[in-house]
Design a protein around this motif. Structure first.
Motif, PDB file in Angstrom:
ATOM      1  N   GLU A 111       0.936  -1.345   0.081  1.00 47.38           N
ATOM      2  CA  GLU A 111      -0.057   0.110  -0.034  1.00 47.38           C
ATOM      3  C   GLU A 111       0.780   1.224   0.007  1.00 47.38           C
ATOM      4  O   GLU A 111       1.854   1.296   0.678  1.00 47.38           O
ATOM      5  CB  GLU A 111      -1.118   0.007   1.346  1.00 47.38           C
ATOM      6  N   TYR A 112       0.265   2.218  -0.621  1.00 49.66           N
ATOM      7  CA  TYR A 112       0.956   3.642  -0.696  1.00 49.66           C
ATOM      8  C   TYR A 112       0.438   4.420   0.518  1.00 49.66           C
ATOM      9  O   TYR A 112      -0.973   4.524   0.377  1.00 49.66           O
ATOM     10  CB  TYR A 112       0.638   4.372  -1.868  1.00 49.66           C
ATOM     11  N   ARG A 113       1.096   4.399   1.688  1.00 46.21           N
ATOM     12  CA  ARG A 113       0.436   5.079   2.718  1.00 46.21           C
ATOM     13  C   ARG A 113       0.655   6.769   2.670  1.00 46.21           C
ATOM     14  O   ARG A 113       1.141   7.369   1.600  1.00 46.21           O
ATOM     15  CB  ARG A 113       1.385   5.071   3.793  1.00 46.21           C
ATOM     16  N   LEU A 114      -0.335   7.459   3.458  1.00 46.86           N
ATOM     17  CA  LEU A 114      -0.675   8.828   3.233  1.00 46.86           C
ATOM     18  C   LEU A 114       0.856   9.623   3.407  1.00 46.86           C
ATOM     19  O   LEU A 114       0.871  10.747   2.903  1.00 46.86           O
ATOM     20  CB  LEU A 114      -1.669   9.349   4.102  1.00 46.86           C
ATOM     21  N   LYS A 125       1.134  -5.554   2.603  1.00 42.58           N
ATOM     22  CA  LYS A 125       0.520  -5.962   1.514  1.00 42.58           C
ATOM     23  C   LYS A 125      -0.790  -5.641   1.296  1.00 42.58           C
ATOM     24  O   LYS A 125      -1.880  -5.610   2.262  1.00 42.58           O
ATOM     25  CB  LYS A 125       0.715  -7.617   1.612  1.00 42.58           C
ATOM     26  N   VAL A 126      -0.920  -5.433   0.048  1.00 43.61           N
ATOM     27  CA  VAL A 126      -2.513  -5.198  -0.116  1.00 43.61           C
ATOM     28  C   VAL A 126      -3.222  -5.947  -1.370  1.00 43.61           C
ATOM     29  O   VAL A 126      -2.247  -6.365  -2.427  1.00 43.61           O
ATOM     30  CB  VAL A 126      -2.628  -3.552  -0.690  1.00 43.61           C
ATOM     31  N   ASP A 127      -4.195  -6.238  -1.385  1.00 40.28           N
ATOM     32  CA  ASP A 127      -4.936  -7.181  -2.398  1.00 40.28           C
ATOM     33  C   ASP A 127      -5.310  -6.515  -3.519  1.00 40.28           C
ATOM     34  O   ASP A 127      -5.738  -5.149  -3.551  1.00 40.28           O
ATOM     35  CB  ASP A 127      -6.159  -7.680  -1.775  1.00 40.28           C
ATOM     36  N   MET A 128      -5.046  -7.184  -4.758  1.00 44.78           N
ATOM     37  CA  MET A 128      -5.384  -6.442  -5.978  1.00 44.78           C
ATOM     38  C   MET A 128      -6.979  -6.106  -6.178  1.00 44.78           C
ATOM     39  O   MET A 128      -7.140  -5.105  -6.841  1.00 44.78           O
ATOM     40  CB  MET A 128      -4.950  -7.397  -7.277  1.00 44.78           C
ATOM     41  N   LYS A 129      -7.557  -6.955  -5.707  1.00 43.93           N
ATOM     42  CA  LYS A 129      -9.156  -6.477  -5.812  1.00 43.93           C
ATOM     43  C   LYS A 129      -9.378  -5.254  -5.142  1.00 43.93           C
ATOM     44  O   LYS A 129     -10.466  -4.379  -5.605  1.00 43.93           O
ATOM     45  CB  LYS A 129      -9.807  -7.714  -5.132  1.00 43.93           C
ATOM     46  N   THR A 130      -8.665  -4.951  -3.964  1.00 42.20           N
ATOM     47  CA  THR A 130      -8.750  -3.671  -3.265  1.00 42.20           C
ATOM     48  C   THR A 130      -8.444  -2.623  -4.147  1.00 42.20           C
ATOM     49  O   THR A 130      -9.106  -1.535  -4.159  1.00 42.20           O
ATOM     50  CB  THR A 130      -8.147  -3.682  -2.098  1.00 42.20           C
ATOM     51  N   ILE A 131      -7.144  -2.636  -4.923  1.00 40.49           N
ATOM     52  CA  ILE A 131      -6.832  -1.728  -5.920  1.00 40.49           C
ATOM     53  C   ILE A 131      -7.839  -1.686  -6.894  1.00 40.49           C
ATOM     54  O   ILE A 131      -8.128  -0.520  -7.182  1.00 40.49           O
ATOM     55  CB  ILE A 131      -5.387  -2.143  -6.267  1.00 40.49           C
ATOM     56  N   LEU A 132      -8.254  -2.345  -7.678  1.00 38.18           N
ATOM     57  CA  LEU A 132      -9.403  -2.325  -8.939  1.00 38.18           C
ATOM     58  C   LEU A 132     -10.556  -1.670  -8.161  1.00 38.18           C
ATOM     59  O   LEU A 132     -11.069  -1.033  -8.728  1.00 38.18           O
ATOM     60  CB  LEU A 132      -9.573  -3.635  -9.008  1.00 38.18           C
ATOM     61  N   ASP A 133     -11.148  -1.894  -7.035  1.00 37.65           N
ATOM     62  CA  ASP A 133     -12.223  -1.253  -6.390  1.00 37.65           C
ATOM     63  C   ASP A 133     -11.950   0.337  -6.056  1.00 37.65           C
ATOM     64  O   ASP A 133     -12.951   1.076  -6.400  1.00 37.65           O
ATOM     65  CB  ASP A 133     -12.701  -2.120  -5.289  1.00 37.65           C
ATOM     66  N   ASN A 134     -10.921   0.455  -5.521  1.00 38.76           N
ATOM     67  CA  ASN A 134     -10.553   1.704  -5.017  1.00 38.76           C
ATOM     68  C   ASN A 134     -10.490   2.948  -6.196  1.00 38.76           C
ATOM     69  O   ASN A 134     -10.819   4.009  -6.124  1.00 38.76           O
ATOM     70  CB  ASN A 134      -9.245   1.835  -4.361  1.00 38.76           C
ATOM     71  N   PRO A 185       3.875   3.225  -9.327  1.00 38.94           N
ATOM     72  CA  PRO A 185       3.204   3.845 -10.222  1.00 38.94           C
ATOM     73  C   PRO A 185       2.204   4.803  -9.832  1.00 38.94           C
ATOM     74  O   PRO A 185       1.569   4.716  -8.894  1.00 38.94           O
ATOM     75  CB  PRO A 185       2.495   2.691 -11.173  1.00 38.94           C
ATOM     76  N   VAL A 186       2.201   5.982 -10.601  1.00 43.93           N
ATOM     77  CA  VAL A 186       1.274   7.183 -10.164  1.00 43.93           C
ATOM     78  C   VAL A 186       0.337   7.566 -11.460  1.00 43.93           C
ATOM     79  O   VAL A 186       0.872   7.648 -12.689  1.00 43.93           O
ATOM     80  CB  VAL A 186       2.173   8.441  -9.934  1.00 43.93           C
ATOM     81  N   MET A 187      -0.712   7.286 -11.106  1.00 41.65           N
ATOM     82  CA  MET A 187      -1.864   7.737 -11.832  1.00 41.65           C
ATOM     83  C   MET A 187      -2.254   9.094 -12.266  1.00 41.65           C
ATOM     84  O   MET A 187      -2.497   9.560 -10.992  1.00 41.65           O
ATOM     85  CB  MET A 187      -3.300   6.753 -11.725  1.00 41.65           C
ATOM     86  N   SER A 197      -4.106  17.803 -13.405  1.00 38.69           N
ATOM     87  CA  SER A 197      -4.467  16.442 -13.182  1.00 38.69           C
ATOM     88  C   SER A 197      -3.772  15.972 -11.752  1.00 38.69           C
ATOM     89  O   SER A 197      -2.982  16.456 -11.435  1.00 38.69           O
ATOM     90  CB  SER A 197      -3.240  15.636 -14.017  1.00 38.69           C
ATOM     91  N   ALA A 198      -4.693  15.333 -11.265  1.00 40.13           N
ATOM     92  CA  ALA A 198      -4.511  14.956  -9.921  1.00 40.13           C
ATOM     93  C   ALA A 198      -3.772  13.650  -9.769  1.00 40.13           C
ATOM     94  O   ALA A 198      -3.828  12.676 -10.578  1.00 40.13           O
ATOM     95  CB  ALA A 198      -5.613  14.548  -9.095  1.00 40.13           C
ATOM     96  N   LYS A 199      -2.897  13.684  -8.640  1.00 38.56           N
ATOM     97  CA  LYS A 199      -1.875  12.265  -8.624  1.00 38.56           C
ATOM     98  C   LYS A 199      -2.444  11.115  -7.727  1.00 38.56           C
ATOM     99  O   LYS A 199      -2.945  11.535  -6.851  1.00 38.56           O
ATOM    100  CB  LYS A 199      -0.410  12.725  -8.264  1.00 38.56           C
ATOM    101  N   TYR A 200      -2.429  10.169  -8.387  1.00 37.99           N
ATOM    102  CA  TYR A 200      -2.875   8.856  -7.671  1.00 37.99           C
ATOM    103  C   TYR A 200      -1.968   7.817  -7.541  1.00 37.99           C
ATOM    104  O   TYR A 200      -1.958   6.965  -8.527  1.00 37.99           O
ATOM    105  CB  TYR A 200      -4.376   8.507  -8.079  1.00 37.99           C
ATOM    106  N   PRO A 201      -0.943   7.933  -6.434  1.00 38.14           N
ATOM    107  CA  PRO A 201      -0.018   6.593  -6.386  1.00 38.14           C
ATOM    108  C   PRO A 201      -0.797   5.232  -6.194  1.00 38.14           C
ATOM    109  O   PRO A 201      -1.780   5.543  -5.099  1.00 38.14           O
ATOM    110  CB  PRO A 201       0.613   7.112  -5.191  1.00 38.14           C
ATOM    111  N   LEU A 202      -0.625   4.291  -6.731  1.00 37.78           N
ATOM    112  CA  LEU A 202      -1.443   3.088  -6.826  1.00 37.78           C
ATOM    113  C   LEU A 202      -0.856   2.123  -5.609  1.00 37.78           C
ATOM    114  O   LEU A 202      -1.550   1.896  -4.643  1.00 37.78           O
ATOM    115  CB  LEU A 202      -1.278   2.568  -8.191  1.00 37.78           C
TER     116      LEU A 202
END
Length: 349
Positions: A111-114, A125-134, A185-187, A197-202
């Motif tokens: 996870e990318y912490r604040l 560790k973070v689950d990929m399903k959580t990434i996809l949903d977030n 990776p940063v979206m 554009s806003a930055k969203y570190p994944l």
């Protein structure tokens, strides 16, 4: 009777011999599965041999500095990590490749912490399903497996990476290294009002986890010569990427933006200062570079040239000595022709 007993014993021995390979195969399969679990993410030993990882950074180095960089994929040096945006045959860009590896469970993501600090252990560790949903990435789930079409992978929006590297001096072999430790990776997504554009570190990826796979993919290194390519692992190992420093590990835990405030000039000056410190340490790690270069140039000269230089130096020294002797002689003669030496003795009265 003895004959029948012999036949029975022979049959039992033959049956045991036939069963033994099957038992060995079963045991080998169990050991292989345990080995894969120990290595993590289903990596076989064969894969690790075929795609060996680089040596880890020693823990007892005498000098080390951890640096965080922003890798902008619009820069020419980094643009090879962005293209192709969508897969072209077996050719994938870095994000698509890492995304697929994580989705299929080959590598873990963290996870990318604040606060922006990475934590690369089991608790983070973070689950990929959580990434996809977030991040609202469309996917299908079937029999417990996640599937994302290539067109739904947001690789076109990932235009930046946060990268952590460590510059260190290894006293064991007297060498200086810069090693990539992790990247994120940063979206970049525009808002509904068309603003900046806003930055969203994944998520964070530990480099040592993904490194065995990077040799399978190549990256283009020139806009002029499309045949100029290199493996992704070589690209990172040789530090071919370019990025501005946004943070270093420090006791206050501050980023450069926090140190410089809203002053862009001060921020740029701070970035240049850190780059200069690294370059100075690297160049002077074995003493003054200019002195080393002058000594090396003399050492690399042809022996005949060195001998000629010595003769020239010796002749020059002899000439100077001869001139000095002649000068002294002329002065002595000049002193004698002016009337000689006069001695005055005091007399008693």
């Amino acid at each position: 009777m003895k004959r029948y007993l012999f036949i029975i014993v022979a049959v039992l021995v033959a049956g045991a011999a036939m069963a033994q390979p099957k038992q060995r195969r079963s045991q080998a399969k169990t050991e292989s599965k345990q080995s894969q679990q120990a290595n993590g993410q289903g990596m076989t030993q064969r894969m690790r041999i075929m795609y060996p990882t680089a040596l880890e950074m020693p823990e007892d180095v005498v000098w080390r500095r951890d640096i965080y960089r922003e890798i902008d994929l619009d820069e020419e040096a980094n643009s090879g990590l962005y293209y192709p945006v969508e897969p072209m045959g077996k050719q994938l860009n870095l994000f698509t490749y890492v995304f697929k590896l994580a989705l299929n469970g080959y590598i873990p993501v963290y996870e990318y912490r604040l606060d922006g600090n990475e934590l690369l252990d089991a608790s983070a560790k973070v689950d990929m399903k959580t990434i996809l949903d977030n991040y609202h990435i469309f996917y299908e789930e079937k029999d417990g497996k996640l599937k994302v079409d290539n067109s739904d992978i947001p690789s076109s929006e990932v235009k930046m990476y946060y990268l952590k590297e460590s510059a260190y001096y290894d006293q064991a072999n007297s060498s200086f290294h810069i090693k990539v430790l992790a990247f994120c990776p940063v979206m970049l997504r525009e808002d509904d009002f068309g603003g900046e554009s806003a930055k969203y570190p994944l998520f964070w990826v530990k480099y040592s986890d993904v490194e065995p796979y990077l040799s399978r993919q190549s990256v283009m290194t020139s806009n002029v010569n499309n045949a100029a390519t290199m493996g992704l692992d070589d690209y990172f190992t040789l530090n071919r990427y370019k990025g501005k420093i946004y943070k270093t590990n420090n006791m206050l835990g501050k980023t450069l933006a926090q140190v410089a405030g809203n002053d862009s000039t001060k921020l740029s000056a701070e970035q240049k200062r850190i780059e200069k410190e690294l370059e100075t340490f690297r160049n002077n790690i074995f003493g003054d570079k200019q002195k080393r270069d002058s000594l090396d140039s003399i050492a690399n000269l042809d022996p005949k040239v060195v001998k000629k230089m010595k003769r020239t130096t010796s002749a020059s020294s002899d000439t100077k000595t001869e001139k000095a002797t002649k000068t002294k002689t002329r002065r002595a003669k000049s002193s004698g022709s002016s009337g000689g030496t006069v001695s005055v003795r005091r007399q008693r009265h």
